[in-house]
Design a protein around this motif. Structure first.
Motif, short mmCIF file in Angstrom:
data_model
loop_
_atom_site.label_atom_id
_atom_site.label_comp_id
_atom_site.label_asym_id
_atom_site.label_seq_id
_atom_site.Cartn_x
_atom_site.Cartn_y
_atom_site.Cartn_z
N LEU A 468 0.76 -1.35 -0.01
CA LEU A 468 0.09 0.06 0.07
C LEU A 468 1.01 1.15 -0.07
CD1 LEU A 468 -2.95 1.20 0.42
CD2 LEU A 468 -2.22 1.61 2.69
N ASP A 469 0.61 2.15 -0.68
CA ASP A 469 1.26 3.53 -1.06
C ASP A 469 0.19 4.44 -1.09
OD1 ASP A 469 2.99 5.33 -1.68
OD2 ASP A 469 2.95 5.04 -3.70
N GLY A 470 -0.17 4.71 0.33
CA GLY A 470 -1.42 5.61 0.64
C GLY A 470 -1.09 6.90 0.93
N THR A 471 -2.21 7.80 0.48
CA THR A 471 -2.06 9.15 0.87
C THR A 471 -3.50 9.18 1.58
OG1 THR A 471 -1.10 9.77 -0.84
CG2 THR A 471 -1.78 11.53 0.01
N VAL A 472 -3.42 9.85 2.80
CA VAL A 472 -4.73 10.48 3.41
C VAL A 472 -5.43 11.61 2.73
CG1 VAL A 472 -5.75 11.19 5.45
CG2 VAL A 472 -3.99 9.58 5.48
N ALA A 518 -8.27 11.48 -8.06
CA ALA A 518 -8.08 11.03 -9.34
C ALA A 518 -6.67 11.33 -9.77
CB ALA A 518 -9.10 11.85 -10.51
N GLU A 519 -6.12 12.59 -9.37
CA GLU A 519 -4.83 13.01 -9.81
C GLU A 519 -3.62 11.87 -9.25
OE1 GLU A 519 -4.70 17.39 -9.43
OE2 GLU A 519 -2.96 16.64 -8.50
N ASN A 520 -3.85 11.46 -7.94
CA ASN A 520 -3.08 10.68 -7.04
C ASN A 520 -3.26 9.02 -7.81
OD1 ASN A 520 -0.94 9.73 -5.31
ND2 ASN A 520 -2.68 9.01 -4.01
N ARG A 521 -4.55 8.59 -8.00
CA ARG A 521 -4.87 7.20 -8.71
C ARG A 521 -4.02 7.12 -9.98
NH1 ARG A 521 -10.70 7.55 -11.37
NH2 ARG A 521 -9.44 8.89 -12.55
N ASP A 522 -4.22 8.50 -10.85
CA ASP A 522 -3.52 8.16 -12.14
C ASP A 522 -2.15 8.22 -12.21
OD1 ASP A 522 -6.30 8.17 -13.16
OD2 ASP A 522 -6.13 10.44 -13.66
N LYS A 523 -1.67 8.69 -11.00
CA LYS A 523 -0.02 8.62 -10.92
C LYS A 523 0.24 7.16 -10.31
CE LYS A 523 0.54 12.84 -9.15
NZ LYS A 523 0.92 13.75 -8.12
N GLY A 524 -0.69 6.34 -9.85
CA GLY A 524 -0.35 5.05 -9.45
C GLY A 524 -0.44 4.95 -8.00
N GLY A 525 -0.85 5.93 -7.35
CA GLY A 525 -0.86 5.94 -5.80
C GLY A 525 -2.13 5.46 -5.40
N HIS A 526 -2.35 5.34 -4.06
CA HIS A 526 -3.49 4.67 -3.52
C HIS A 526 -4.16 5.83 -2.77
CE1 HIS A 526 -1.11 0.78 -3.96
NE2 HIS A 526 -1.91 1.09 -5.01
N VAL A 595 1.90 4.10 4.69
CA VAL A 595 2.49 3.01 3.76
C VAL A 595 2.43 1.83 4.38
CG1 VAL A 595 3.74 4.46 2.26
CG2 VAL A 595 4.95 3.40 4.28
N CYS A 596 2.35 0.50 3.64
CA CYS A 596 2.54 -0.92 4.48
C CYS A 596 2.97 -1.72 3.03
CB CYS A 596 0.84 -1.31 4.68
SG CYS A 596 0.97 -2.76 5.28
N ASP A 597 4.12 -2.46 3.56
CA ASP A 597 4.71 -3.37 2.64
C ASP A 597 4.10 -4.71 2.52
OD1 ASP A 597 6.56 -1.17 1.77
OD2 ASP A 597 8.35 -2.01 2.88
N GLU A 598 3.49 -5.01 3.67
CA GLU A 598 2.97 -6.30 3.70
C GLU A 598 1.44 -6.26 3.67
OE1 GLU A 598 4.67 -7.97 7.17
OE2 GLU A 598 6.61 -8.08 6.18
N TRP A 599 0.85 -5.34 2.82
CA TRP A 599 -0.46 -4.96 2.58
C TRP A 599 -1.32 -6.45 2.19
CZ3 TRP A 599 -4.07 -1.81 4.06
CH2 TRP A 599 -5.15 -1.50 3.52
N LEU A 600 -1.08 -6.93 1.29
CA LEU A 600 -1.69 -7.90 0.93
C LEU A 600 -1.59 -9.33 1.79
CD1 LEU A 600 -3.56 -9.63 -1.30
CD2 LEU A 600 -1.30 -10.02 -2.86
N ASN A 613 3.17 5.94 9.20
CA ASN A 613 3.07 7.17 8.89
C ASN A 613 4.19 7.98 8.58
OD1 ASN A 613 2.50 9.94 8.62
ND2 ASN A 613 0.90 9.82 10.12
N GLU A 614 4.60 8.15 7.16
CA GLU A 614 6.00 8.55 6.80
C GLU A 614 6.28 10.04 7.36
OE1 GLU A 614 6.31 8.22 2.61
OE2 GLU A 614 7.01 6.12 3.05
N ARG A 615 5.22 10.86 7.83
CA ARG A 615 5.41 11.97 8.43
C ARG A 615 6.04 12.06 9.75
NH1 ARG A 615 2.39 15.41 11.57
NH2 ARG A 615 0.58 14.04 11.16
#
Ligand code: MIC
Ligand code: SF4
Length: 646
Positions: A468-472, A518-526, A595-600, A613-615
């Motif tokens: 998961l490469d997520g943005t709140v 939509a912007e983040n999704r189109d860049k491949g983000g979650h 983010v979460c490297d072991e999401w699935l 939380n990267e921040r």
């Protein structure tokens, strides 16, 4: 072992799982209903699953929500629904025939059966002794195809009624009392069973009013016994053969008992902006009222409407107020005409509205800015009426009609108006000509399903990503309703056009939400939504999950979820994550990267989900309690993929 009514019906329909409280069970569904606003997508999904025909005893497709028909979209959807019903053997209830829950109670509800509907007020059927449950359209599509409906084996509360209602005190006031007791949150996994001596004093439509607003408490359904009152109602509807007795065994056990003495019930109101914000009418007396709306699936039966007509007779609507009346069904409207009651309403100055959802869903009749609106419906969420700063109060038809005359909130017991004693009729007017029955279609396979330009493909999610490469994208508070997430009213007509409808997600909360997503999704983000308690209250509209999914939302992180919405999120491949430590909610800001490297693998192996939380560098632990079936649906990227893979 002595059994309660709910257990009896559930056990008779149990097809998967063990009957152990809290565990997931799969039940057979006897009847389904859809309405047009959720139904169009439900049937598109039914078609996408490649199912040949329905496998239920009865499935009915109602048209009651989008009947405004400003533009071609609604009419196109109606045509699609009519042709798809003819194709697959579904009863079609034409626009004008009335609100799904009222009509279903009149013409189809059957004690002891299960009903699944793509509308959160489907539990109205509990008034006639059905286990009637609201769900997302996908779940209903699956049930139409003979699949089981999965839900938690419930905790059952007995609501023990004693005594009888006093003049001017109503079923609506009973359910508002219940809302005061149970509130609008925290009742996930509960089913209510009504019992006690007071039950026999309530008619089937009164019971239905009470069962209807169980939805506002977040309970799965509310069920009444099926007794001689039920039998009389069914006989008056020409359906005595549908009656069976339903009662709890002596000594049946319950998880909790709530006692209500009907003699103590007073006229009540739910104040802005929550059905749980209950006060006594006596505390609100004198407040000027700009408009009064009588109708909706909660309070639009023959008796409700006759009561209103009789209160209005010989009076005029106050010049400072406006009164709209929408009888719940064509049957009710026809009977009102026969009794000259429509004339009483019109003489008083009422505006007769279509037998449809209309004002209740914000389709029309919105109040003026900051206007006070008294409504007999079941939801008064902010902006739902179509006017963001309107103040909506939910009341009984009796209180509403009296206020329309006096122009202010008035305790009807002190208004000097004779109390109308309206009895349930011995015979309802039966005219089923606005239904199109499956038998009327000769060669089903040759029916061409009509698809206008408003009908899009049901969107599919992709399989759950490994990381998961997520943005709140937004952080919202407690009790966010599906009306906040996915507004209805003028936006309703885009229900079959997800690309367009998605641009209105959180429209009244943060109008740019969809653009950022939509912007983040189109860049491949979650994308991630962060929320407080009881996220997703209200409607069963799966668009509140489907459109965020379309915008690339992969997870909602909340303190707690409402049942139907959590199920819809899973059905669309969005993870409903609950904070292990609620204080973590305060540490997250919009814009944070989680983010979460072991999401699935966390889901696959049933481990807690750890988000970084990267921040702040903090690790946020989340839980996502899933059955094996839900796990498979979520990781497949939703129910459509899961079913097709199967
Ligand atoms: C509602 O009362 O909110 C609705 C409109 O009937 C919804 C269904 C929908 O959004 O189409 C519901 O209750 O599920
Ligand atoms: Fe229709 Fe309102 Fe009932 Fe929903 S709550 S089904 S919009 S009448």
């Amino acid at each position: 072992m002595a059994q309660n009514i709910i257990e009896k019906i559930l056990r008779a329909h149990l097809r998967a799982g063990e009957f152990v409280k809290g565990k997931e069970i799969g039940i057979r569904i006897d009847q389904t209903l859809t309405q047009d606003a959720t139904g169009t997508m439900a049937y598109l999904q039914f078609e996408a699953m490649g199912l040949k025909e329905i496998k239920t005893d009865l499935s009915v497709s109602y048209v009651d929500h989008n009947t405004v028909q400003a533009g071609f979209e609604n009419a196109d959807d109606h045509r699609y629904l009519q042709t798809v019903a003819a194709r697959y053997g579904i009863v079609f209830s034409r626009p004008g025939n009335g609100i799904c829950h009222q009509v279903h109670l009149e013409r189809f509800g059957k004690p002891g059966t299960t009903l699944l509907g793509s509308d959160s007020h489907t539990p109205t059927g509990g008034g006639i002794g059905q286990i009637a449950i609201g769900a997302g359209g996908l779940d209903v599509a699956v049930a139409m195809g003979g699949g089981y409906f999965y839900t938690a084996c419930p905790r059952v509360y007995l609501v023990k009624l004693t005594g009888s209602l006093q003049p001017w005190c109503t079923a609506k006031d009973i359910v508002l009392k219940m809302l005061e007791t149970l509130t609008t949150k925290g009742n996930v996994g509960v089913m209510l069973e009504y019992g006690g001596d007071g039950v026999k004093t309530l008619s089937v439509p009164q019971r239905a009013t009470i069962a209807n607003m169980g939805a506002e408490m977040g309970v799965t359904c509310s069920v009444f016994p099926s007794d001689t009152v039920t039998k009389r109602f069914l006989k008056a509807q020409g359906r005595e053969q549908d009656w069976t007795e339903l009662k709890a065994d002596r000594g049946a056990q319950y998880d909790r008992v709530i006692e209500i003495n009907l003699n103590d019930i007073e006229p009540m109101a739910a104040c802005p902006h929550s059905p749980g914000n209950v006060k006594k009418i006596s505390e609100l007396e004198g407040m000027p009222v700009d408009q009064v709306c009588i109708g909706s699936c909660t309070n639009s039966s023959y008796r409700d409407m006759m009561t209103v007509a009789s209160i209005l007779r010989g009076h005029k609507v106050a010049k400072t107020s406006s009164l709209g009346i929408a009888p719940g069904s064509r049957q009710v409207l026809q009977m009102l005409c026969d009794k000259n009651a429509v004339k009483d309403m019109i003489d008083a100055g009422a505006r007769i509205l279509e037998s449809a959802c209309g004002f209740c869903i914000g389709n029309h009749f919105s109040p003026k800015s900051k206007g006070v609106s008294l409504r007999t419906s079941n939801r008064n969420f902010e902006a739902r009426s179509g006017t963001k700063d309107a103040q909506v109060y939910l009341v009984s038809p009796e209180v509403a009609a009296v206020a329309a005359i006096t122009g202010k909130i008035t305790d009807p017991r002190k208004a000097g108006i004779a109390y109308p004693e309206i009895k349930e009729p011995l015979h309802f007017l039966i005219d089923d000509t606005m239904f199109i029955m499956p038998a009327e279609t000769e060669n089903r396979e040759s029916v061409e399903v009509f698809r206008g330009p408003n009908i899009g493909e049901p969107p599919r999610n992709t399989k759950m990503p490994e990381k998961l490469d997520g943005t709140v994208m937004i952080r919202v508070g407690d009790k966010i309703t599906t009306d906040h997430i996915m507004p209805a009213g003028p936006r309703l007509k885009f229900r079959s056009n997800v690309n367009k409808y998605s641009t209105f997600v959180f429209e009244n909360v943060d109008a740019d939400f969809h653009k950022r997503c939509a912007e983040n999704r189109d860049k491949g983000g979650h994308n991630i939504i962060v929320a407080g308690e009881s996220y997703g209250q209200g409607s069963s509209r799966e668009h509140a999950a489907m459109c965020p999914m379309y915008l690339g939302v992969k997870a909602v992180l909340a303190k707690s979820f409402e049942r139907i919405h959590a199920a819809n999120l899973i059905n669309f491949g969005i993870a409903p994550l609950v904070f292990k430590n609620q204080a973590d909610y305060d540490t997250i800001q919009a814009g944070d990267k989680l983010v979460c490297d072991e999401w699935l693998s966390s889901f696959e192996q049933g481990r807690p989900v750890m988000l970084k939380n990267e921040r702040t560098g903090a690790i946020i632990e989340c839980v996502c309690a899933l059955s094996a079936r839900q796990k498979a649906i979520l990781t497949a990227g939703g129910m459509l993929n899961y079913t097709t893979n199967k």
